[in-house]
Motif scaffolding. Structure first.
Motif, PDB file in Angstrom:
ATOM      1  N   ASP A 310     -28.676  15.459  20.420  1.00  0.00           N
ATOM      2  CA  ASP A 310     -27.388  15.218  19.778  1.00  0.00           C
ATOM      3  C   ASP A 310     -27.315  13.819  19.178  1.00  0.00           C
ATOM      4  O   ASP A 310     -26.258  13.197  19.163  1.00  0.00           O
ATOM      5  N   CYS A 311     -28.446  13.316  18.710  1.00  0.00           N
ATOM      6  CA  CYS A 311     -28.484  11.926  18.247  1.00  0.00           C
ATOM      7  C   CYS A 311     -27.619  11.741  17.001  1.00  0.00           C
ATOM      8  O   CYS A 311     -27.587  12.576  16.103  1.00  0.00           O
ATOM      9  N   ASP A 312     -26.879  10.676  16.982  1.00  0.00           N
ATOM     10  CA  ASP A 312     -26.153  10.222  15.802  1.00  0.00           C
ATOM     11  C   ASP A 312     -25.907   8.727  15.951  1.00  0.00           C
ATOM     12  O   ASP A 312     -26.238   8.124  16.984  1.00  0.00           O
ATOM     13  N   ILE A 313     -25.327   8.119  14.941  1.00  0.00           N
ATOM     14  CA  ILE A 313     -25.152   6.667  14.946  1.00  0.00           C
ATOM     15  C   ILE A 313     -24.263   6.205  16.087  1.00  0.00           C
ATOM     16  O   ILE A 313     -24.459   5.141  16.674  1.00  0.00           O
ATOM     17  N   GLN A 314     -23.281   7.038  16.438  1.00  0.00           N
ATOM     18  CA  GLN A 314     -22.336   6.627  17.484  1.00  0.00           C
ATOM     19  C   GLN A 314     -22.995   6.615  18.857  1.00  0.00           C
ATOM     20  O   GLN A 314     -22.824   5.685  19.642  1.00  0.00           O
ATOM     21  N   LYS A 315     -23.798   7.631  19.155  1.00  0.00           N
ATOM     22  CA  LYS A 315     -24.447   7.704  20.465  1.00  0.00           C
ATOM     23  C   LYS A 315     -25.568   6.669  20.596  1.00  0.00           C
ATOM     24  O   LYS A 315     -25.858   6.194  21.687  1.00  0.00           O
ATOM     25  N   PRO A 320     -19.379   0.574  24.196  1.00  0.00           N
ATOM     26  CA  PRO A 320     -17.986   0.883  24.564  1.00  0.00           C
ATOM     27  C   PRO A 320     -17.074  -0.336  24.590  1.00  0.00           C
ATOM     28  O   PRO A 320     -15.939  -0.280  24.112  1.00  0.00           O
ATOM     29  N   VAL A 321     -17.572  -1.457  25.143  1.00  0.00           N
ATOM     30  CA  VAL A 321     -16.732  -2.660  25.223  1.00  0.00           C
ATOM     31  C   VAL A 321     -16.393  -3.173  23.829  1.00  0.00           C
ATOM     32  O   VAL A 321     -15.250  -3.549  23.542  1.00  0.00           O
ATOM     33  N   GLU A 322     -17.369  -3.154  22.935  1.00  0.00           N
ATOM     34  CA  GLU A 322     -17.158  -3.635  21.572  1.00  0.00           C
ATOM     35  C   GLU A 322     -16.201  -2.718  20.812  1.00  0.00           C
ATOM     36  O   GLU A 322     -15.309  -3.198  20.098  1.00  0.00           O
ATOM     37  N   ILE A 323     -16.364  -1.412  21.001  1.00  0.00           N
ATOM     38  CA  ILE A 323     -15.490  -0.455  20.315  1.00  0.00           C
ATOM     39  C   ILE A 323     -14.054  -0.599  20.803  1.00  0.00           C
ATOM     40  O   ILE A 323     -13.099  -0.537  20.018  1.00  0.00           O
ATOM     41  N   ALA A 329      -8.044  -4.332  17.783  1.00  0.00           N
ATOM     42  CA  ALA A 329      -7.847  -5.050  16.524  1.00  0.00           C
ATOM     43  C   ALA A 329      -7.302  -4.144  15.422  1.00  0.00           C
ATOM     44  O   ALA A 329      -7.071  -4.617  14.304  1.00  0.00           O
ATOM     45  N   GLY A 330      -7.110  -2.855  15.719  1.00  0.00           N
ATOM     46  CA  GLY A 330      -6.499  -1.961  14.742  1.00  0.00           C
ATOM     47  C   GLY A 330      -7.404  -0.892  14.184  1.00  0.00           C
ATOM     48  O   GLY A 330      -7.021  -0.171  13.257  1.00  0.00           O
ATOM     49  N   LEU A 331      -8.608  -0.740  14.718  1.00  0.00           N
ATOM     50  CA  LEU A 331      -9.492   0.328  14.249  1.00  0.00           C
ATOM     51  C   LEU A 331      -8.997   1.672  14.786  1.00  0.00           C
ATOM     52  O   LEU A 331      -8.792   1.809  15.996  1.00  0.00           O
ATOM     53  N   PRO A 332      -8.784   2.668  13.920  1.00  0.00           N
ATOM     54  CA  PRO A 332      -8.378   3.996  14.420  1.00  0.00           C
ATOM     55  C   PRO A 332      -9.419   4.550  15.389  1.00  0.00           C
ATOM     56  O   PRO A 332     -10.608   4.225  15.313  1.00  0.00           O
ATOM     57  N   SER A 333      -8.952   5.412  16.310  1.00  0.00           N
ATOM     58  CA  SER A 333      -9.820   5.865  17.400  1.00  0.00           C
ATOM     59  C   SER A 333     -10.652   7.097  17.059  1.00  0.00           C
ATOM     60  O   SER A 333     -11.406   7.574  17.905  1.00  0.00           O
ATOM     61  N   ASP A 334     -10.517   7.650  15.841  1.00  0.00           N
ATOM     62  CA  ASP A 334     -11.304   8.842  15.504  1.00  0.00           C
ATOM     63  C   ASP A 334     -12.762   8.460  15.258  1.00  0.00           C
ATOM     64  O   ASP A 334     -13.087   7.295  14.981  1.00  0.00           O
ATOM     65  N   ASN A 335     -13.642   9.463  15.384  1.00  0.00           N
ATOM     66  CA  ASN A 335     -15.088   9.219  15.277  1.00  0.00           C
ATOM     67  C   ASN A 335     -15.482   8.649  13.920  1.00  0.00           C
ATOM     68  O   ASN A 335     -16.375   7.803  13.818  1.00  0.00           O
ATOM     69  N   HIS A 336     -14.827   9.123  12.866  1.00  0.00           N
ATOM     70  CA  HIS A 336     -15.147   8.643  11.516  1.00  0.00           C
ATOM     71  C   HIS A 336     -14.923   7.132  11.415  1.00  0.00           C
ATOM     72  O   HIS A 336     -15.774   6.397  10.885  1.00  0.00           O
ATOM     73  N   SER A 337     -13.798   6.662  11.942  1.00  0.00           N
ATOM     74  CA  SER A 337     -13.492   5.229  11.870  1.00  0.00           C
ATOM     75  C   SER A 337     -14.431   4.426  12.762  1.00  0.00           C
ATOM     76  O   SER A 337     -14.846   3.311  12.412  1.00  0.00           O
ATOM     77  N   ILE A 338     -14.777   4.979  13.931  1.00  0.00           N
ATOM     78  CA  ILE A 338     -15.711   4.277  14.822  1.00  0.00           C
ATOM     79  C   ILE A 338     -17.075   4.137  14.152  1.00  0.00           C
ATOM     80  O   ILE A 338     -17.719   3.082  14.239  1.00  0.00           O
ATOM     81  N   GLN A 339     -17.515   5.194  13.471  1.00  0.00           N
ATOM     82  CA  GLN A 339     -18.776   5.105  12.732  1.00  0.00           C
ATOM     83  C   GLN A 339     -18.703   4.020  11.654  1.00  0.00           C
ATOM     84  O   GLN A 339     -19.657   3.260  11.458  1.00  0.00           O
ATOM     85  N   MET A 508     -11.334  -6.016  31.608  1.00  0.00           N
ATOM     86  CA  MET A 508     -12.024  -5.793  32.879  1.00  0.00           C
ATOM     87  C   MET A 508     -13.394  -5.150  32.666  1.00  0.00           C
ATOM     88  O   MET A 508     -14.355  -5.485  33.361  1.00  0.00           O
ATOM     89  N   LYS A 509     -13.510  -4.239  31.723  1.00  0.00           N
ATOM     90  CA  LYS A 509     -14.810  -3.619  31.459  1.00  0.00           C
ATOM     91  C   LYS A 509     -15.791  -4.634  30.880  1.00  0.00           C
ATOM     92  O   LYS A 509     -16.984  -4.584  31.168  1.00  0.00           O
ATOM     93  N   LYS A 510     -15.258  -5.560  30.092  1.00  0.00           N
ATOM     94  CA  LYS A 510     -16.121  -6.626  29.593  1.00  0.00           C
ATOM     95  C   LYS A 510     -16.585  -7.510  30.750  1.00  0.00           C
ATOM     96  O   LYS A 510     -17.749  -7.930  30.811  1.00  0.00           O
ATOM     97  N   GLU A 511     -15.681  -7.803  31.694  1.00  0.00           N
ATOM     98  CA  GLU A 511     -16.064  -8.597  32.857  1.00  0.00           C
ATOM     99  C   GLU A 511     -17.129  -7.874  33.678  1.00  0.00           C
ATOM    100  O   GLU A 511     -18.092  -8.496  34.159  1.00  0.00           O
ATOM    101  N   LEU A 512     -16.959  -6.565  33.841  1.00  0.00           N
ATOM    102  CA  LEU A 512     -17.965  -5.784  34.571  1.00  0.00           C
ATOM    103  C   LEU A 512     -19.322  -5.854  33.877  1.00  0.00           C
ATOM    104  O   LEU A 512     -20.360  -6.024  34.525  1.00  0.00           O
ATOM    105  N   GLN A 513     -19.291  -5.734  32.540  1.00  0.00           N
ATOM    106  CA  GLN A 513     -20.544  -5.815  31.782  1.00  0.00           C
ATOM    107  C   GLN A 513     -21.184  -7.183  31.947  1.00  0.00           C
ATOM    108  O   GLN A 513     -22.398  -7.305  32.141  1.00  0.00           O
TER     109      GLN A 513
END
Length: 762
Positions: A310-315, A320-323, A329-339, A508-513
């Motif tokens: 199932d390889c694609d650019i997102q996987k 996750p922390v960066e996304i 910062a205002g990026l929509p949460s749909d896959n297209h915008s994340i890509q 907190m997830k960034k701190e964990l990372q």
């Protein structure tokens, strides 16, 4: 006994040494009488310059003091005089030292200075002393008198007198030196005996030291064993801490290692797909991107290249922390915008966003104003700005982000070196040309471009210079945004809590990372025995404790966030309706390019409708009110901007869109209504070609393959005359259909039938 013998020998040696020292001191006192004069003469010689000697050498008729001095110097260096005629007594000869001195002593001034300084004063021949003595006794041969004649001769006069005085002292000192030598010889014999006694004593001491060393070695072994026992106990304690600190990570890290190994094996294919997505998929819609990705995976299978199923650019490239930070910062949460976010962060070329709704513009500005992402801030410019190149130059120089808004289908030629990143070295510094200026390059600089054109056409020469990204809003992305808006209006406290939880979870997830990275860094860089690294063990223990606390908080926050999401989902239907309506009005520009509506205006209208809608405590009732109120409110506002001829069409499109959203429209029936085409058709002969032309009969045959219209063509053949009445009617849309079709079909299906017979009435 050995110690006493040595002490006696030492006493004798000390007496001999004292006697020898007294003789030496007596001789030294005599020498000290001559040494001041000698030192003074040496000092004068050091001050003597070559030019002073050359001056003496060049004298034609030297003063008597000069001649007298040079005679003394020649005697000291055993230089024989020349016989010349006596000017006062003709026929007689006299000794001339000055002429000889010019040829010998004064010939090389540097050599003369060296010879004067290095003269062997301890071995002056007696005949020289006898010859020089009369000069020493002369009243005229005194430094203060010679000084009147020549500075250089003064120093040489002092030197001659000092050498004579030193010799006279040495004559007195010499017997004392012999006596001193005898005393020193006697002392050496005594010291030899003393050394033998001391050697015997040292042997005894060495034996004692050896015994003491053995004792110390055994004591050290005993102490080392005690320390080893103590260290072993401490290591056991630290090992327990280490096992306790990392024990919980074993299963997770084992799974991660296995997953990483699989990912490593599939790296070639996964990276190839991601590289293709970054290079080529940016301008396209989500569906087309998916088709591209599927075709690339098929080609990987054909070429037997290892890759994830199932390889694609997102996987492959998503963090996750960066996304999560991008979403804040205002990026929509749909896959297209994340890509899109991944492509703009990974692409080598600067991004150009196709951004008709202004989402990318807002996202980039928010990122630029966040100092954790852009340490030097962001500048926003337009090509129409007077000094836009100056702002761009400062961005490159000082490492600021620059956002170029509202560009058209052509780019300014002055941007080309920057877009191609034509950097070069100058004086060891990376430089780049911007406009007519050469600017030092700063690696923190980033450049973004946006256009509000919904479907721009960029020529290939522009596309190869930028990373073109389609940032047009997607249905799911807009739905999520509108859900946030409606929840913020309906449940502001919950919306605020949701936002706070998102920020807290991201932090907190960034701190964990960061903690996990710190643990792995310290483990990989540990040297020696890891159990001896107190700092590492303490850091691991503290990190584990902190990580457990954060993990607990994250789980609690995620649970709370899920509960909030469940409550938010209650308003999903309102957001869904809003998204449907926006994409409906967004398609009106196909009818007339003048019909353009911004997302900001639509969102503002959405908020006003929520605030103006009738209140209700029942959720289901409130949802119906919101949907109906906003639909009508939007209809009213849109109709104000439409030509009269288009209002009915807009009403129809709005209705169809809502029905499609509620799954009330069959896609095949809708496709037939707007295009007259379906995939298949039945085969029957035209019953009456006189009024049923080829297009009409062909559409009837195709429509008969749709399940709701099965048998329609056969009924038209059976009751051709009745169908002809509808065809001949002035208002066929008001006439009932023939037979069962009047009651069997709904209004949209009746429109499909009307299309086949009287398309002019649609």
């Amino acid at each position: 006994v050995t110690q006493a013998t040595v002490e006696e020998e030492e006493a004798v040696a000390q007496d001999k040494a004292a006697e020898t020292k007294a003789i030496a001191d007596d001789a030294q006192r005599d020498l000290d009488e001559a040494l001041p004069a000698l030192d003074e003469a040496v000092a004068c010689l050091k001050a003597l310059k070559k030019s002073d000697l050359d001056e003496v050498k060049n004298l034609g008729k030297p003063p008597s003091g000069v001649k007298l001095t040079m005679e003394a110097v020649c005697i000291m260096f055993s230089v024989k005089p020349e016989k010349i005629n006596d000017p006062d007594n003709p026929g007689k000869k006299i000794n001339d030292y000055f002429g000889v001195s010019k040829k010998t002593v004064l010939k090389d001034s540097n050599k003369l200075l060296t010879d004067l300084k290095d003269y062997d004063r301890d071995n002056i021949p007696q005949n020289i002393i006898e010859k020089i003595k009369p000069y020493i006794e002369m009243e005229e041969f005194r430094p203060e008198i010679i000084k009147k004649a020549s500075t250089a001769c003064t120093a040489m006069c002092m030197w001659c007198r000092a050498m004579y005085t030193y010799h006279q002292v040495v004559l007195v000192v010499e017997p004392k030196k012999k006596l001193l030598a005898e005393a020193q010889a006697s002392l050496e014999i005594t010291m030899g005996k003393l050394k033998e006694a001391q050697a015997s004593l040292q042997a005894v001491k060495d034996k004692i030291a050896g015994l003491e060393a053995d004792l110390k070695l055994n004591n050290d072994k005993k102490q080392k064993l005690a320390n080893d026992v103590e260290e072993c106990g401490a290591r056991l304690i630290r090992a327990e801490k280490l096992i306790g600190g990392l024990g919980g990570e074993r299963s997770r890290w084992t799974e991660s290692c296995a997953a990483l190994e699989i990912s490593y094996n599939n790296l070639v294919g996964d990276c190839l797909v991601s590289a293709g997505a970054i290079a080529y998929s940016g301008p396209f819609t989500p569906d087309f991107r998916k088709d591209l990705n599927d075709k690339w995976r098929e080609n990987l299978l054909t070429l037997n290249l290892p890759h994830s199923s199932d390889c694609d650019i997102q996987k492959t490239l998503a963090k996750p922390v960066e996304i999560r930070a991008w979403m804040l910062a205002g990026l929509p949460s749909d896959n297209h915008s994340i890509q899109n976010g991944i492509i703009q962060s990974k692409a080598r070329r600067y991004p150009l966003f196709i951004d008709p709704q202004g989402q990318a513009n807002k996202f980039i500005k928010n990122m630029g104003n966040d100092l954790t992402m852009s340490e030097n801030g962001i500048d926003v410019i337009k090509l129409t700005d007077k000094n836009f190149l100056r702002t761009l130059e400062n961005g490159v120089r000082f490492g600021r982000w620059v956002l170029l808004e509202n560009i058209g289908e052509a780019l300014d030629a002055s941007l080309e070196p920057l877009l191609l990143q034509q950097k070069f070295k100058q004086g060891g510094t990376e430089m780049i040309k911007v406009g007519d200026s050469t600017i030092p390059w700063n690696d923190s600089f980033r450049f973004f471009m946006t256009t509000k054109m919904p479907n721009p056409h960029y020529p290939p020469e522009v596309c190869v210079k930028v990373s073109l990204l389609n940032f047009a809003i997607t249905f799911s992305g807009l739905e999520d945004q509108l859900l946030g808006v409606v929840v913020e209006e309906e449940m502001p406290e919950m919306a605020e809590k949701k936002n706070a939880l998102m920020i807290a979870n991201a932090r907190m997830k960034k701190e964990l990372q960061d903690i996990e990275d710190l643990i792995l860094f310290k483990l990989s860089n540990a040297t020696g025995n890891i159990l001896d690294d107190h700092e590492l063990i303490d850091t691991l223990a503290n990190s584990k404790k902190t990580a457990q606390e954060i993990t607990t908080k994250v789980k609690e926050a995620e649970t709370t966030e899920k509960e909030i999401d469940i409550s938010r989902e209650g308003y999903r239907s309102v957001a869904y309706r809003g998204s449907l309506l926006y994409f409906c009005i967004n398609e009106l520009n196909i009818i007339d390019p003048m019909y353009q509506y911004s997302l900001q205006w639509f969102t503002s209208l959405f908020v006003q409708s929520i605030r103006n809608a009738e209140a209700s405590d029942k959720l289901e009732e409130r949802l119906d009110i919101l949907n109906n109120h906003f639909t009508y409110y939007l209809y009213q506002n849109i109709c104000r901007s439409l030509f009269e001829a288009h209002k009915l069409l807009f009403s129809f499109l709005l209705t169809i869109k809502i029905m499609q959203g509620n799954d009330l429209v069959d896609p095949t029936e809708w496709r037939f209504l707007i295009s007259g085409k379906v995939p298949t058709k039945v085969e029957l002969d035209n019953p009456d070609p006189n009024w049923l032309d080829g297009r009409m009969w062909g559409e009837i045959l195709q429509l008969s393959t749709v399940s709701a219209f099965e048998g329609l063509a056969a009924d038209v053949v059976a009751e051709t005359d009745k169908w002809k009445e509808i065809f001949d009617s002035l208002e066929p849309e008001k006439m009932p259909l023939v037979g069962k079709w009047e009651n069997k079909l709904n209004d949209l299906q009746k429109m499909c039938v009307l299309r086949t017979i009287r398309i002019d009435k649609l």
